[in-house]
Design a protein around this motif. Sequence first.
Motif, short mmCIF file in Angstrom:
data_model
loop_
_atom_site.label_atom_id
_atom_site.label_comp_id
_atom_site.label_asym_id
_atom_site.label_seq_id
_atom_site.Cartn_x
_atom_site.Cartn_y
_atom_site.Cartn_z
N SER A 11 0.82 -1.21 0.00
CA SER A 11 0.00 0.00 0.00
C SER A 11 0.86 1.26 0.00
N PRO A 37 -5.81 -2.13 1.42
CA PRO A 37 -5.32 -2.39 0.07
C PRO A 37 -5.61 -1.22 -0.86
N ARG A 38 -4.80 -1.08 -1.90
CA ARG A 38 -5.06 -0.01 -2.87
C ARG A 38 -6.26 -0.34 -3.74
N GLU A 47 -4.00 -8.56 -3.07
CA GLU A 47 -3.54 -7.76 -1.93
C GLU A 47 -4.06 -8.38 -0.63
N THR A 49 -4.20 -8.02 3.56
CA THR A 49 -4.00 -7.10 4.69
C THR A 49 -3.45 -7.90 5.86
#
Length: 316
Positions: A11, A37-38, A47, A49
Motif C-alpha cells: 500500500s 489495500p489499494r 492484496e 491485509t
Amino acid sequence: MAPRALVTGSSGFVAGHIIRRLTTQGYEITGLDIASPRGDFNGNVREVTLDIRDRERVNTLIKEIRPELVFHIAAQASVPASMRDPRTDVETNALATLELAFNAAAAGSRRMIFISTGGALHGELPPQELPAKEASHVSPMSVYGASKAAAEIYLGVVTQQTDLEVSILRPSNIYGPGQNPNAEAGVIAIVTRAMLRDEPVTLFGDGNQRRDYVYIDDTVDAILLAAEGPPDICNISTGIEVSTARVFETIADLTGYKRPILIAEARPGDIQRISLEPTKAKRVWNWQPQTSFEDGVALTIDWFRKEEASETPVKS
Ligand SMILES: NC(=O)c1ccc[n+]([C@@H]2O[C@H](COP(=O)([O-])OP(=O)(O)OC[C@H]3O[C@@H](n4cnc5c(N)ncnc54)[C@H](O)[C@@H]3O)[C@@H](O)[C@H]2O)c1
C-alpha cells in the motif's frame, strides 16, 4: 508459468511502483500490507491485509504462495516515529525482516530483495568522507537506522545458514509521483502539494542541510536489477548533495509559488549533510541514476498537479 513474487508494503509509495512494473513483466504478485489495500492494480495482483510482525500468518501465506522472489519493502519508515516508539520500529524493521527471510528460505524462495536505508545508516560523516561508500562507518543516529542496520546483519546470517540469496539496497532520499504528502518525511511531496495549493510552507533550519535525492523510477530500476544481478549490498543514490533551500526554490520556481517561506528551528535528529556514492551499483548491477533533480521534481509536480485537479486527490 508466471513467476511468483511477494511484495511487502504494497500500500506504500515504493512498493506500489514496483508492483505496477512487475505486472508489466507477467509476474503473479501477492502484496502484503498492514494498511488498507489499494485495490487499483491492473494485472495478476492479490492484496493481503496483514501485519508483517504476525509471524504465524505471514509464514502461512508464504507457504501457500511459495514466491520465487520476495521484495521486502514494508517498514516502519518514519525516523521520528522510531524515536517515539522504538519497540514497534525494531519489531517491524529488524525482527520481522529476519523471520520473513527464514520463512522465505524454508518455502524455497530464491531471493529476497531488501530495501534498507543509505541516508539513515552512517550518521554525520566528516565532509571528506562524503559521498559515503557502502564500506563507510555505520553509525545510525536513529532507531530506524539502527533497525535497518541490524536487519542487514541478520540477513547475512540467513544467507549463511540457508540457500536464500539476498540483495540489499541502500537508497538515499527517494521522491516522485505517489509519495505521501501527509507523512513527516518526504520533503518534495510535502512542499510540492503545499505550494500547488498556495499554502504556507515551513523550512526547518537554515536551508543548508544537504541530502541526496533519487527519483522513484530510477529506484524501481535498481530494485529490479538487484533481483536478477549478483546478490550484494549497494547504495542507490546520485552522489549529489542538494540543499533544502534548493529544494524549496526549485519547487517554488516550477509551481510559481510567491509566498515567503516560513523558517523554523531545525528539528532535532535531522542529519545535516549526507550523500551516497552510487558507483558500486553501476559495477555490480549495471545501475545508475538517469533522472536529474530538476527533471524528477518537474515530473513529480506534474503528477501532483493532476492529482489536485482530479476528483479524488491524495487525502489531506
Ligand atoms: N522514501 C524514502 O525516501 C526511503 C529512503 C530509504 C529507504 N526507504 C525504505 O523504502 C521502503 C519503502 O518506503 P516508502 O517510502 O514506500 O514508505 P511507505 O510508508 O510509503 O511504505 C511502507 C509501507 O509499509 C507498510 N507497513 C508498515 N508497517 C507494517 C507492518 N507492520 N506490516 C505490514 N506492512 C507495514 C505501511 O503501511 C506502508 O504501506 C521502506 O523500507 C523504507 O524504509 C525509503
